[in-house]
Write a protein that holds these residues in place. Structure first.
Motif, mmCIF file in Angstrom:
data_model
loop_
_atom_site.group_PDB
_atom_site.id
_atom_site.type_symbol
_atom_site.label_atom_id
_atom_site.label_comp_id
_atom_site.label_asym_id
_atom_site.label_seq_id
_atom_site.Cartn_x
_atom_site.Cartn_y
_atom_site.Cartn_z
ATOM 1 N N ASP A 162 0.806 -1.167 0.012
ATOM 2 C CA ASP A 162 -0.013 -0.033 0.139
ATOM 3 C C ASP A 162 0.900 1.426 0.000
ATOM 4 O O ASP A 162 0.484 2.144 0.313
ATOM 5 C CB ASP A 162 -1.082 -0.093 1.205
ATOM 6 C CG ASP A 162 -0.407 0.106 2.536
ATOM 7 O OD1 ASP A 162 0.899 -0.085 2.582
ATOM 8 O OD2 ASP A 162 -0.951 0.336 3.675
ATOM 9 N N ASP A 163 2.013 1.113 -0.362
ATOM 10 C CA ASP A 163 3.075 2.046 -0.378
ATOM 11 C C ASP A 163 2.395 3.224 -1.702
ATOM 12 O O ASP A 163 1.839 2.844 -2.521
ATOM 13 C CB ASP A 163 4.307 1.847 -1.063
ATOM 14 C CG ASP A 163 5.308 3.019 -1.294
ATOM 15 O OD1 ASP A 163 6.278 2.904 -0.243
ATOM 16 O OD2 ASP A 163 5.223 4.068 -1.804
ATOM 17 N N PRO A 164 2.289 4.287 -1.157
ATOM 18 C CA PRO A 164 1.314 5.239 -2.148
ATOM 19 C C PRO A 164 2.022 5.614 -3.524
ATOM 20 O O PRO A 164 1.325 6.121 -4.302
ATOM 21 C CB PRO A 164 1.339 6.710 -1.289
ATOM 22 C CG PRO A 164 2.710 6.558 -0.372
ATOM 23 C CD PRO A 164 2.917 5.055 0.014
ATOM 24 N N ARG A 165 3.095 5.088 -3.640
ATOM 25 C CA ARG A 165 3.479 5.041 -5.333
ATOM 26 C C ARG A 165 3.113 4.009 -6.051
ATOM 27 O O ARG A 165 3.197 4.031 -7.360
ATOM 28 C CB ARG A 165 5.247 5.043 -4.967
ATOM 29 C CG ARG A 165 5.722 6.283 -4.553
ATOM 30 C CD ARG A 165 7.343 6.031 -4.107
ATOM 31 N NE ARG A 165 7.579 4.893 -3.082
ATOM 32 C CZ ARG A 165 8.586 4.842 -2.604
ATOM 33 N NH1 ARG A 165 9.822 4.954 -3.221
ATOM 34 N NH2 ARG A 165 8.971 3.989 -1.663
ATOM 35 N N LEU A 166 2.496 3.180 -5.456
ATOM 36 C CA LEU A 166 2.039 2.061 -6.240
ATOM 37 C C LEU A 166 0.662 2.002 -6.875
ATOM 38 O O LEU A 166 -0.318 3.025 -6.384
ATOM 39 C CB LEU A 166 2.252 0.771 -5.155
ATOM 40 C CG LEU A 166 3.080 -0.138 -5.240
ATOM 41 C CD1 LEU A 166 4.505 0.436 -5.741
ATOM 42 C CD2 LEU A 166 3.274 -0.713 -4.098
ATOM 43 N N PRO A 167 0.402 1.393 -7.854
ATOM 44 C CA PRO A 167 -0.834 1.482 -8.575
ATOM 45 C C PRO A 167 -1.878 0.580 -7.768
ATOM 46 O O PRO A 167 -3.125 0.609 -8.361
ATOM 47 C CB PRO A 167 -0.647 1.031 -10.000
ATOM 48 C CG PRO A 167 0.616 -0.049 -9.847
ATOM 49 C CD PRO A 167 1.291 0.481 -8.572
ATOM 50 N N THR A 168 -1.488 -0.058 -6.545
ATOM 51 C CA THR A 168 -2.343 -1.154 -6.100
ATOM 52 C C THR A 168 -3.797 -0.139 -5.408
ATOM 53 O O THR A 168 -3.428 0.918 -5.467
ATOM 54 C CB THR A 168 -1.882 -1.787 -4.988
ATOM 55 O OG1 THR A 168 -1.385 -0.649 -4.055
ATOM 56 C CG2 THR A 168 -0.843 -2.726 -5.571
ATOM 57 N N LEU A 169 -4.978 -0.777 -5.231
ATOM 58 C CA LEU A 169 -6.078 -0.062 -4.718
ATOM 59 C C LEU A 169 -5.687 0.521 -3.417
ATOM 60 O O LEU A 169 -6.368 1.363 -2.929
ATOM 61 C CB LEU A 169 -7.223 -0.876 -4.946
ATOM 62 C CG LEU A 169 -7.807 -0.915 -6.575
ATOM 63 C CD1 LEU A 169 -8.939 -2.014 -6.520
ATOM 64 C CD2 LEU A 169 -7.930 0.294 -7.140
ATOM 65 N N ALA A 170 -5.053 -0.516 -2.453
ATOM 66 C CA ALA A 170 -4.694 -0.191 -1.238
ATOM 67 C C ALA A 170 -3.876 1.085 -1.216
ATOM 68 O O ALA A 170 -3.950 1.964 -0.358
ATOM 69 C CB ALA A 170 -3.869 -1.240 -0.782
ATOM 70 N N ALA A 171 -2.926 1.249 -2.248
ATOM 71 C CA ALA A 171 -1.984 2.419 -2.276
ATOM 72 C C ALA A 171 -3.108 3.655 -2.556
ATOM 73 O O ALA A 171 -2.721 4.829 -2.106
ATOM 74 C CB ALA A 171 -1.091 2.263 -3.219
#
Length: 512
Positions: free
Chosen positions: A291-300
RNA sequence: GCUCCGGUGGUGUAGUCCGGUUAAGCAUUUCGCCCUCUCAAGGCGACGAUCCCGGGUUCAAAUCCCGGCCGGAGCACCA
């Protein structure tokens, strides 16, 4: 297994209907062969990683059409490879969908139907539409590229020894597979006798070690779709060449054929979605969590401060195009900004604080509005003769300049002192009236200040290279009020941008 | 290499199937004005597309046909 729906149309490749006159009020075009109450769609992720923005597009489209026609929406985990699936990923998808406000009417796993899939596999072989192939992988690859049939394929269907051996588990991994009898010379290579079942020794998160024979996606998907009653199946366009296979399998099995519709993948410039580019960053500990904010995951995305409604609007604005394009991330931001703006309270944060001593001001208590034009309450701050402003504002000041400390009063700069790298400013009160002709800057009062930092995600990749500066950290001071906010609150730091509160002393920059 | 799919202003899309009342709508970006104690939101406006190129059909083509160019995808015992 689910009840079967009546035929929902059997055209090989239907696409969508024209945008009718009413379409201007509907973001996505109407479906062909769609009847109210009879539309069933499905979102079939493999639980082999964390859901990202691309998954969100698929899930939103799937669910959108189900609701548009008062139909049903299925979440089906396509978990046919025990080597890839993990329990935590099933969970991650369930959570992500919940967050997106997408409520499946049915949740199931392809692995639930593994025995049934075996039955269909057997049937195919017995009918002469598939065969057990014991060639090695290299040979299979070579013959496939040359378009030549192997001896296994030529064996008479009446010889059922291999099929029994196969399903009785008498082969080891890599010793045999079941192949569809397609056409080895077909120009569409997906039809050159693709694999239907293979043997995998691995622990499956749902079925444990009970099964070693696993259907491939190519085999499981059409059967599951058909049996689940899916009327309209959506997938991304890289599967287009497999449509022929999909329908051929259903044809040979005499199963109902869903309508198939493709759309383009969603990916942003600088924010790749592929596991190939994301996983190494995690594995090498360059990025610590999914969930690192740089990632494109929804958690991010969530952690970064994007809200589901914005993602939905954005996805729907993309339409059902087949064009492979990278939409502007700014567009997503614009949707999000408009949605969170009315509920984001305004706060002051000064980056790299510089102290200002105000000579002739009396200590006072200031009441500040939490929002300029919506009633989100107020907050009070005790101010003495010392306040902080950000360095980027401070360095623009010259003695004699006048600026307004927002919501407080105006000051005139008396003197700017530099001791080494440290700046100190001396100023004097110069009026309470709002003056349109002077700059307005945010400030934080001494004794009301709290150490605060804002994480600012930047592009993860610059071209094909990981951006080593992809995460900036702004350190500074924020008003003490920030410590009373609940995590996940959306705020706007005035003249800085919108942020999502992480904790008492940190936030993540969402967008300007 | 072979096959398939795409190609509309900086960007993303609508329109393309059933060619003409729109020589192209919307969003985003950028800029300007209004509003405003923010570099936000809101209001108004501007810039910006010979609809990939070349032929053809037609009274008329972004829309139909042919050829080309460019981009992407598939060619796994992954999905």
């Amino acid at each position: 297994m689910l009840e079967q729906l009546g035929s929902a149309g059997s055209s090989q490749h239907t696409g969508l209907t024209e945008k009718s006159h009413v379409a201007s009020s509907i973001p996505l075009p109407k479906l062909e062969n769609a009847t109210r109450g009879k539309v069933i769609t499905r979102f079939p992720p493999e639980p082999s990683g964390y859901p990202h923005i691309g998954h969100a597009k698929a899930a939103i489209i799937d669910e959108y059409y189900a609701r548009m026609y008062d139909g049903r929406f299925i979440l089906r985990f396509d978990d046919t490879n025990p080597l890839n699936e993990k329990l935590e990923y099933y969970e991650a998808f369930t959570l992500a969908l919940e967050w997106l406000n997408i409520r499946p009417d049915i949740i199931k796993n392809t692995s639930d139907d593994i025995e049934l899939l075996y039955d269909y596999g057997r049937k195919l072989v017995l009918n002469g539409d598939a065969y057990v192939c014991t060639c090695n992988q290299q040979k299979i690859h070579d013959l496939r590229s040359k378009g030549i049939e192997c001896d296994c394929r030529k064996r008479p269907t009446s010889d059922t020894r291999n099929i029994d051996n196969f399903f009785d588990g008498r082969f080891n991994q890599n010793e045999a597979i079941i192949r569809f009898k397609g056409s080895m010379a077909d120009q569409n290579t997906a039809m050159r006798d693709p694999t239907l079942f293979r043997i995998i020794n691995g622990h499956h998160p749902k079925l444990g070690d009970k099964y070693r024979i696993w259907p491939t996606y190519d085999f499981a998907a059409p059967i599951e779709d058909s049996l689940d009653g899916v009327s309209h199946a959506f997938r991304t366009k890289e599967y287009e060449l497999r449509n022929a296979l999909y329908f051929a399998i259903l044809e040979r099995l005499g199963l109902r054929k869903p309508n198939m519709i493709e759309f383009s993948r969603l990916e942003f410039n600088g924010l790749p979605v592929s596991k190939r580019k994301i996983k190494p960053l995690i594995e090498n500990d360059i990025i610590k969590s999914w969930d690192d904010p740089r990632l494109p995951t929804l958690a991010a995305m969530k952690r970064r401060g994007f809200i589901p409604g914005a993602i939905r609007r954005f996805v729907l604005s993309l339409g059902m195009t087949l064009a492979e394009t990278k939409p502007p991330f700014e567009s997503l931001e614009a949707f999000n900004r408009k949605l969170i703006e009315p509920e984001s309270i305004r706060l002051f944060f000064v980056k790299d604080p510089v102290e200002i001593m105000i000579q002739n001001s009396s200590a006072r208590e200031i009441r500040l509005k939490n929002h300029p034009n919506i009633d989100l309450g107020t907050r009070r701050i005790k101010v003495s003769d010392s306040i902080y402003i950000s360095k980027e504002d401070a360095i623009r000041l010259r003695a004699g300049n006048e600026v307004r400390l927002i919501e407080m009063y105006n000051i005139r700069i008396v003197e700017i002192k530099t001791e080494g790298t440290k700046l100190t400013i001396l100023a004097s009160w110069s009026g309470d009236n709002i003056r349109p002709d002077i700059p307005k800057i945010q400030w934080v009062a001494k004794n009301d200040d709290r150490q605060f930092e804002i994480l600012v995600p930047k592009e993860l990749y610059l071209g094909d290279i990981y951006n080593v500066n992809s995460l900036e950290v702004w350190k500074g001071l924020a008003e003490s009020y920030v410590t009373h906010l609940k995590p996940d609150s959306k705020v706007q730091f005035v003249r800085m941008g919108f942020c999502r509160i992480e904790g008492a002393n940190s936030a993540i920059f969402t967008h300007k």
